[in-house]
Design an enzyme around this catalytic site. Structure first.
Site, PDB file in Angstrom:
ATOM      1  N   HIS A  82      66.431  10.920  73.953  1.00  0.00           N
ATOM      2  CA  HIS A  82      65.737  11.611  73.095  1.00  0.00           C
ATOM      3  C   HIS A  82      65.237  10.613  71.797  1.00  0.00           C
ATOM      4  O   HIS A  82      66.135   9.832  71.678  1.00  0.00           O
ATOM      5  CB  HIS A  82      66.428  12.695  72.299  1.00  0.00           C
ATOM      6  N   ASP A 161      66.872  27.210  66.043  1.00  0.00           N
ATOM      7  CA  ASP A 161      66.336  25.903  65.882  1.00  0.00           C
ATOM      8  C   ASP A 161      64.681  26.348  65.290  1.00  0.00           C
ATOM      9  O   ASP A 161      64.327  25.748  64.235  1.00  0.00           O
ATOM     10  CB  ASP A 161      66.311  25.051  66.720  1.00  0.00           C
ATOM     11  N   ARG A 168      63.250  25.440  56.994  1.00  0.00           N
ATOM     12  CA  ARG A 168      63.575  24.294  56.142  1.00  0.00           C
ATOM     13  C   ARG A 168      62.234  23.736  55.791  1.00  0.00           C
ATOM     14  O   ARG A 168      62.457  23.063  54.429  1.00  0.00           O
ATOM     15  CB  ARG A 168      64.428  23.340  57.188  1.00  0.00           C
ATOM     16  N   SER A 183      70.113  20.487  64.635  1.00  0.00           N
ATOM     17  CA  SER A 183      68.591  20.971  65.174  1.00  0.00           C
ATOM     18  C   SER A 183      68.643  19.744  66.524  1.00  0.00           C
ATOM     19  O   SER A 183      68.129  20.540  67.566  1.00  0.00           O
ATOM     20  CB  SER A 183      67.485  20.493  64.264  1.00  0.00           C
ATOM     21  N   LYS A 187      69.177  21.155  70.707  1.00  0.00           N
ATOM     22  CA  LYS A 187      68.232  21.201  71.848  1.00  0.00           C
ATOM     23  C   LYS A 187      68.598  20.286  73.034  1.00  0.00           C
ATOM     24  O   LYS A 187      68.291  20.634  74.299  1.00  0.00           O
ATOM     25  CB  LYS A 187      66.864  21.114  71.188  1.00  0.00           C
TER      26      LYS A 187
HETATM   27  N1  URA Z   1      63.779  16.611  64.829  1.00  0.00           N
HETATM   28  C1  URA Z   1      64.580  17.838  65.095  1.00  0.00           C
HETATM   29  O1  URA Z   1      64.309  18.249  66.334  1.00  0.00           O
HETATM   30  N2  URA Z   1      64.858  18.430  64.324  1.00  0.00           N
HETATM   31  C2  URA Z   1      65.098  17.946  63.126  1.00  0.00           C
HETATM   32  O2  URA Z   1      65.489  18.579  62.237  1.00  0.00           O
HETATM   33  C3  URA Z   1      64.529  16.643  62.734  1.00  0.00           C
HETATM   34  C4  URA Z   1      63.943  15.781  63.744  1.00  0.00           C
END
Ligand code: URA
Length: 430
Positions: A82, A161, A168, A183, A187
């Site tokens: 990622h 999320d 946010r 976050s 994922k």
């Molecule tokens: N990428 C994400 O998936 N979440 C965040 O909060 C910031 C960057």
């Protein structure tokens, strides 16, 4: 349990328990707890932070707010990567076939790009016929057969999320390290891999602006992953300039193929070999990281990674007749230096925004992108330029406004002293 007590507890810098965090996330996802109470809690977390244990509780609660992908039918160790989002970041296109060519399994769910950074799905879909709409059975079979598959997210992964991120975004609480870490990790963990490599970018246009913040975020994400029984490695990497030379969907696919053929830009190849070597080693396809590094480098130069790319694209229905006319635009406009000197920085954000404004990216989810357009850098940090030398080229299908061209010129910082290009990988956190 009462939400107001949990808000007050965090406001006063006390630790939240697993039960309290589960109560918050479940209550919010079900629509029982209102936005205003979650906003207050997010702000308390923003100021008071969270311990690694609390952040792991939060990640776990978010992870279980929706579907969790079961990759148990894929044989062997599953690896994933990622990136926190970079301009010109086509590493997945290279790393996937590279590690698959060494025997590692990459079962990747990917997203689309929004804003100035492009998504892997958009890049793959820019290839004629290439589809990312694989059923779960096709996805698993393809990984078992050829070690690699990339699909769009169809399952409802981590709905908490989506809700929290939207809140946010409008409450000034995006830039909180525990909130970012939970976050990202929720994922990644929901996608089912055993080994996760994280590319944490720092610099202009990246979430993290300083090495200290990037280190704190990386350490927290590694700690969260380890607590959940996963191997996580974070690489803090430089975004003081776009990665490689190409920015734009087809332009990046072309550069990825060149890199898989052993002719890629140095920074991009170095990054892929380094991250790839950790993926190959942790997939138990080499005895040491050093041995894995040699395999990764060799496979980029001996045709094995390129052969795996061809197999992968073919399996996903894609077809590239020839690279010569793969990128066709109405106009290629050079942006020329207006002063002589050494390039000390190329701000990634304006380059990404230029590609986006040319039609290569989305400003809203509904926008249709033009796969051909983008920017190709002709000079990078450390290069010397004379007045009138081409700094970069704009690939355009519609009139490139002065704003775009001036933005690119301003992205380049030129100084009189000699500049030595910095390292692409600044730190590795295991
Ligand atoms: N990428 C994400 O998936 N979440 C965040 O909060 C910031 C960057």
């Amino acid at each position: 349990m009462r939400m107001v007590d949990i808000i007050e507890k965090k406001r006063d810098n006390h630790f939240l328990t697993k039960e309290e965090v589960d109560f918050v996330i479940q209550g919010y996802t079900k629509g029982i707890i209102p936005d205003y109470q979650i906003s207050a809690l997010l702000m308390a977390i923003y100021f008071q932070g969270m311990t690694d244990e609390e952040a792991a509780f939060l990640t776990n609660a978010m992870l279980h707010s929706g579907d969790v992908i079961d990759l148990s039918k894929v044989e062997g160790v599953k690896v994933d990567k990622h990136s926190t989002g970079g301009v010109g970041d086509k590493t997945t296109l290279i790393l996937g076939p590279l590690v698959a060519s060494a025997g590692a399994k990459l079962a990747k769910l990917s997203g689309r790009g929004l804003g100035h950074t492009g998504g892997t799905l958009d890049k793959l879909e820019s290839i004629e016929g290439c589809s990312i709409a694989l059923s779960e059975e096709q996805f698993i079979k393809q990984v078992n057969d050829i070690n690699i598959a990339v699909a769009g997210q169809t399952a409802e992964l981590v709905p908490a999320d989506k809700l929290l991120y939207a809140l946010r975004d409008v409450t000034g609480t995006v830039n909180s390290i525990p909130l970012i870490a939970s976050s990202i990790m929720s994922k990644k963990l929901a996608s089912g891999a055993d080994v996760i490599c994280l590319d944490v970018k720092i610099g202009d246009g990246a979430f993290m602006k300083t090495i200290e913040d990037a280190r704190t975020l990386s350490q927290l994400m590694v700690s969260i992953g380890n607590r959940m029984g996963k191997t996580v490695i974070a690489f803090i990497t430089d975004m003081d300039q776009p990665l490689g030379l190409a920015v734009g969907n087809r332009l990046e696919v072309k550069e990825a193929i060149e890199t898989l053929s052993g002719h890629g830009p140095k920074d991009l190849e170095t990054l892929c070999v380094e991250i790839g070597s950790h993926m190959i080693f942790n997939a138990k396809k080499a005895k040491s990281v050093e041995e894995a590094r040699i395999i990764a480098y060799d496979n980029l130069h001996n045709g094995k990674a390129l052969a795996k790319w061809n197999e992968f694209i073919h399996a996903q229905g894609g077809h590239i007749a020839s690279l010569d006319d793969f990128v066709k635009v109405k106009e290629i406009i050079p942006v020329k230096a207006n002063q002589a000197g050494y390039i000390s920085k190329i701000k990634a954000l304006p380059v990404g925004l230029a590609s986006c404004k040319l039609g290569g990216g989305r400003e809203t989810k509904e926008d249709i992108i033009d796969p051909m357009v983008g920017v190709v850098l002709k000079k990078k940090i450390g290069d010397y330029v004379n007045v009138g030398d081409t700094l970069c080229e704009v690939y355009a299908n519609k009139i490139a406004s002065n704003e775009i061209l001036e933005g690119l010129l301003e992205a380049y910082e030129i100084v009189t002293e000699v500049v030595k290009p910095g390292k692409i990988i600044l730190e590795t956190i295991l």
